[in-house]
Enzyme design. Structure first.
Site, PDB file in Angstrom:
ATOM      1  N   HIS A  55       1.188   3.676  -1.395  1.00  9.55           N
ATOM      2  CA  HIS A  55       2.015   2.538  -1.816  1.00  9.55           C
ATOM      3  C   HIS A  55       1.663   2.241  -3.269  1.00  9.55           C
ATOM      4  CE1 HIS A  55       4.392  -1.117  -0.919  1.00  9.55           C
ATOM      5  NE2 HIS A  55       3.598  -1.720  -1.794  1.00  9.55           N
ATOM      6  N   ASP A  94       0.295   7.554   6.154  1.00 11.15           N
ATOM      7  CA  ASP A  94       0.532   8.021   4.779  1.00 11.15           C
ATOM      8  C   ASP A  94       2.014   7.956   4.444  1.00 11.15           C
ATOM      9  OD1 ASP A  94       0.329   9.122   2.269  1.00 11.15           O
ATOM     10  OD2 ASP A  94       0.302  11.198   2.997  1.00 11.15           O
ATOM     11  N   GLU A 132      -2.024   1.381   0.370  1.00  8.44           N
ATOM     12  CA  GLU A 132      -1.892   0.970  -1.031  1.00  8.44           C
ATOM     13  C   GLU A 132      -3.131   1.436  -1.812  1.00  8.44           C
ATOM     14  OE1 GLU A 132      -0.532  -3.076  -1.620  1.00  8.44           O
ATOM     15  OE2 GLU A 132      -0.534  -2.861  -3.798  1.00  8.44           O
TER      16      GLU A 132
HETATM   17  O1  9MR Z   1       4.230  -4.012  -2.974  1.00  9.50           O
HETATM   18  C1  9MR Z   1       3.554  -5.169  -2.514  1.00  9.50           C
HETATM   19  C2  9MR Z   1       2.065  -4.894  -2.431  1.00  9.50           C
HETATM   20  O2  9MR Z   1       1.543  -4.654  -3.708  1.00  9.50           O
HETATM   21  C3  9MR Z   1       1.348  -6.028  -1.747  1.00  9.50           C
HETATM   22  O3  9MR Z   1       0.000  -5.697  -1.475  1.00  9.50           O
HETATM   23  C4  9MR Z   1       2.041  -6.388  -0.437  1.00  9.50           C
HETATM   24  C5  9MR Z   1       1.425  -7.600   0.246  1.00  9.50           C
HETATM   25  O4  9MR Z   1       1.484  -8.715  -0.562  1.00  9.50           O
HETATM   26  O5  9MR Z   1       3.404  -6.643  -0.636  1.00  9.50           O
HETATM   27  C6  9MR Z   1       4.110  -5.554  -1.177  1.00  9.50           C
HETATM   28  O6  9MR Z   1       5.428  -5.906  -1.355  1.00  9.50           O
HETATM   29  C7  9MR Z   1       6.210  -5.935  -0.179  1.00  9.50           C
HETATM   30  C8  9MR Z   1       6.464  -7.382   0.235  1.00  9.50           C
HETATM   31  O7  9MR Z   1       5.283  -8.061   0.545  1.00  9.50           O
HETATM   32  C9  9MR Z   1       7.417  -7.417   1.394  1.00  9.50           C
HETATM   33  N1  9MR Z   1       8.645  -6.697   1.105  1.00  9.50           N
HETATM   34  C10 9MR Z   1       8.402  -5.297   0.757  1.00  9.50           C
HETATM   35  C11 9MR Z   1       7.535  -5.227  -0.479  1.00  9.50           C
HETATM   36  C12 9MR Z   1       7.354  -3.799  -0.950  1.00  9.50           C
HETATM   37  O8  9MR Z   1       7.040  -2.940   0.085  1.00  9.50           O
HETATM   38  O1  9MR Z   2      -7.020  -6.714  -1.247  1.00  6.62           O
HETATM   39  C1  9MR Z   2      -6.297  -7.815  -0.745  1.00  6.62           C
HETATM   40  C2  9MR Z   2      -6.636  -7.990   0.705  1.00  6.62           C
HETATM   41  O2  9MR Z   2      -7.996  -8.337   0.858  1.00  6.62           O
HETATM   42  C3  9MR Z   2      -5.755  -9.054   1.327  1.00  6.62           C
HETATM   43  O3  9MR Z   2      -5.978  -9.092   2.716  1.00  6.62           O
HETATM   44  C4  9MR Z   2      -4.296  -8.739   1.030  1.00  6.62           C
HETATM   45  C5  9MR Z   2      -3.338  -9.760   1.591  1.00  6.62           C
HETATM   46  O4  9MR Z   2      -3.504 -10.981   0.951  1.00  6.62           O
HETATM   47  O5  9MR Z   2      -4.094  -8.636  -0.352  1.00  6.62           O
HETATM   48  C6  9MR Z   2      -4.822  -7.607  -0.958  1.00  6.62           C
HETATM   49  O6  9MR Z   2      -4.573  -7.600  -2.325  1.00  6.62           O
HETATM   50  C7  9MR Z   2      -3.285  -7.205  -2.776  1.00  6.62           C
HETATM   51  C8  9MR Z   2      -2.823  -8.243  -3.774  1.00  6.62           C
HETATM   52  O7  9MR Z   2      -2.621  -9.471  -3.142  1.00  6.62           O
HETATM   53  C9  9MR Z   2      -1.576  -7.810  -4.524  1.00  6.62           C
HETATM   54  N1  9MR Z   2      -1.728  -6.520  -5.096  1.00  6.62           N
HETATM   55  C10 9MR Z   2      -2.082  -5.502  -4.112  1.00  6.62           C
HETATM   56  C11 9MR Z   2      -3.386  -5.853  -3.456  1.00  6.62           C
HETATM   57  C12 9MR Z   2      -3.846  -4.742  -2.518  1.00  6.62           C
HETATM   58  O8  9MR Z   2      -3.075  -4.664  -1.374  1.00  6.62           O
END
Ligand code: 9MR
Ligand code: 9MR
Length: 564
Positions: free
Chosen positions: A487, A533, A542
């Site tokens: 991701h 994956d 991610e």
């Molecule tokens: O791409 C976003 C990712 O970086 C974050 O960790 C995650 C959780 O906050 O959210 C992803 O974005 C998604 C969003 O939360 C929900 N709609 C789909 C987005 C992309 O997959």
């Molecule tokens: O690393 C973060 C994880 O501990 C949390 O559970 C999660 C949901 O709040 O968010 C992760 O951090 C994301 C951030 O909010 C947005 N960019 C992507 C990060 C990795 O997923």
């Protein structure tokens, strides 16, 4: 204890095919060579050939039954595999290779650090080979969000806040996570200063007099400095679009970007990392003015935090526009106070910081994570021979943690300290639990003679690099079963088939929080197999700077062992 092959209890039902789980990157000659085999026919044959074509005599150490899936696996010691080269292993007709080399971790360690160059924002990437790209997100015109407004900088004031690394799969820049990531890599740098003086990552600054790792940190520190409000010293929590961008290249992103509310946690993390940076950049003439600037920034930030100890980040309160991106929310700033006070005491020796470090000192050791930075504070005490005041309790707490961490290796799922309780799996676990645990074990090995902690840390490397329940080597670009669809927006949107190399993925996460927003079908709900994956899986696949910071800290350390 090892038992001879012939004595394995017969009668275990043959499962669907043999799977050999092993470290797919490589091992040192003197490292243990253990593989784990699933679905093995007990009467089957295990053959191991050395690089010279000789036969080795593998020993089955034990049977390991997964506490979650009930799968039966055999833990097998390959024996005296100390020659360098490729070993060929065959079990019931299934074959694989294991590399033994003098420097098996060099490429993956270097790629883990170089990744930070590839995810730089606000400059064109011109030394990225296949991954070159034009400038994106210049961030020279960023708006002050209403939540961050002051009389001097009312809402919609335009400020410049360029550079820094993209946080993760997304394109935003978050102070808490940025500061933590640098802080963790600084902690590694302090342990491996000679190693990093040599490590070149082919970045634009490689020709200057400063180690590349510090140049890379500077790229993000420059951005961090712009996140401090010059009016009052407080630090904005993040620089963000209101909503996450789509899966497009940086040049195709057109949403406005904002700096939003200041928070006590961001401000303290900033103070801590600036204090560390002020100290660590001191010897390097390339950045002669920086230490004074960073010291002033750190002290001002700390003062603001003391005046706003309860100003936590509350995203739900933001409007005009509302913001839905990552929160890095944290309602407890004790550990941030401890890290910042410790770092500032180390830098300035002012008694007030010592007093506050005492006041906020932790009562037990916890692994470093973006929301739990007490250990970064503890490292400040352990790293400086002059800082005796809190050193002993910090060392004692860390050693107690390590003793506990390794106690079940001999009965573990994959012959490693990591991976034996459901708590070891969750969002970002491979970084926060596996790599950070190994880093701490390596650290402890320096402090305590005659421990086995380095060997046990290497077992976590085996786990990370393939000796695990899914059989993935969890770092992009390495191993024969590797993540191909992380991701990660740039890797998804560019025209290159392979994702950026050197990215550690979050890993198995039974929380599966991403199922709610997509059409995802996880192959399994077992904690250690809950990994997917596919690009949409942000909860298991991610990538993120704090996670790569932990793989840098860990993998560079084990690479450095080659030279010792
Ligand atoms: O791409 C976003 C990712 O970086 C974050 O960790 C995650 C959780 O906050 O959210 C992803 O974005 C998604 C969003 O939360 C929900 N709609 C789909 C987005 C992309 O997959
Ligand atoms: O690393 C973060 C994880 O501990 C949390 O559970 C999660 C949901 O709040 O968010 C992760 O951090 C994301 C951030 O909010 C947005 N960019 C992507 C990060 C990795 O997923």
């Amino acid at each position: 204890m090892t038992i001879a092959l012939a004595t394995i209890a017969s009668g275990a039902a043959a499962q669907n095919g043999v799977e050999i789980r092993r470290n797919q990157v490589g091992c040192y000659p003197e490292q243990e060579k253990v593989i784990v085999v699933e679905g093995m026919n007990p009467s089957g044959r295990i053959r191991v050939k050395t690089p010279n074509g000789k036969k080795l005599k593998p020993m089955v150490m034990r049977k390991a039954i997964s506490p979650w899936s009930g799968k039966e696996r055999y833990v097998i010691d390959l024996g005296k595999a100390t020659d360098t080269g490729v070993y060929r292993i065959s079990v019931d007709g299934k074959e694989c290779e294991l590399l033994v080399a003098e420097r098996p971790y060099h490429d993956i360690a270097k790629a883990s650090l170089r990744l930070f160059y590839l995810i730089r924002s606000g400059i064109p990437i011109e030394q990225g080979g296949l991954y070159n790209r034009p400038i994106g997100h210049p961030d020279t015109e960023v708006l002050v969000h209403p939540s961050a407004a002051t009389p001097q900088r009312p809402a919609s004031t335009v400020i410049s806040s360029p550079y820094g690394w993209y946080d993760a799969g997304d394109y935003n820049k978050y102070v808490v996570n940025s500061s933590f990531s640098i802080g963790l890599m600084f902690a590694a740098y302090e342990q491996l200063t000679d190693y990093f003086a040599q490590l070149k990552t082919d970045i634009p600054e490689s020709d200057n007099q400063t180690p590349d790792i510090l140049d890379e940190m500077m790229f993000n520190l420059k951005w961090l400095l712009t996140m401090q409000d010059p009016g009052d010293g407080g630090v904005y929590h993040k620089l963000t679009t209101p909503n996450f961008e789509g899966f497009v290249m940086p040049t195709d992103c057109h949403q406005r970007r904002y700096v939003v509310a200041k928070s006590v946690t961001a401000t303290l993390d900033f103070a801590a990392v600036m204090a560390d940076a002020a100290r660590l950049f001191q010897p390097f003439k390339d950045y002669a003015n920086f230490p004074a600037q960073a010291t002033a920034a750190a002290e001002r930030a700390y003062l603001w935090a003391k005046e706003h100890p309860d100003t936590f980040y509350h995203q739900e309160r933001l409007s005009d526009p509302a913001v839905s991106t990552g929160t890095y929310g944290d309602g407890n700033a004790k550990d941030e106070f401890f890290w910042a006070a410790s770092a500032l005491y180390r830098l300035t020796r002012k008694p007030s910081y010592l007093e506050e470090a005492r006041q906020y000192q932790p009562t037990r050791f916890t692994l470093p994570s973006w929301g739990g930075v007490a250990s970064l504070g503890a490292f400040e005490w352990m790293n400086d021979p002059q800082m005796t005041e809190l050193r002993d309790p910090m060392v004692k707490q860390m050693l107690a943690y390590c003793e506990e961490a390794v106690k079940d290796v001999e009965s573990s799922c994959f012959q490693s300290p990591y991976g034996n309780t459901p708590r070891d799996f969750g969002w970002g676990c491979l970084a926060e639990k596996c790599c950070c645990q190994a880093f701490v074990l390596l650290y402890a090995d320096r402090l305590q003679d005659a421990s086995n902690y380095t060997l046990q840390a290497l077992q976590n490397a085996d786990y990370l690099l393939g000796r695990n329940a899914t059989g993935y080597c969890y770092v992009t670009g390495f191993g024969d079963k590797r993540p191909m669809h992380p991701h990660h927006r740039i890797s998804a949107a560019d025209e290159v088939e392979d994702p950026f190399p050197g990215m550690l993925v979050g890993g198995p996460n039974p929380g599966q929080q991403d199922k709610a927003s997509g059409n995802l079908t996880y192959p399994s709900n077992y904690p250690d197999e809950s990994y997917l994956d596919v690009e949409e899986s942000y909860a298991s696949n991610e990538i993120a700077i704090n996670w790569n910071a932990s793989s840098v800290a860990f993998l560079c350390w084990i690479d450095a062992l080659a030279k010792e």
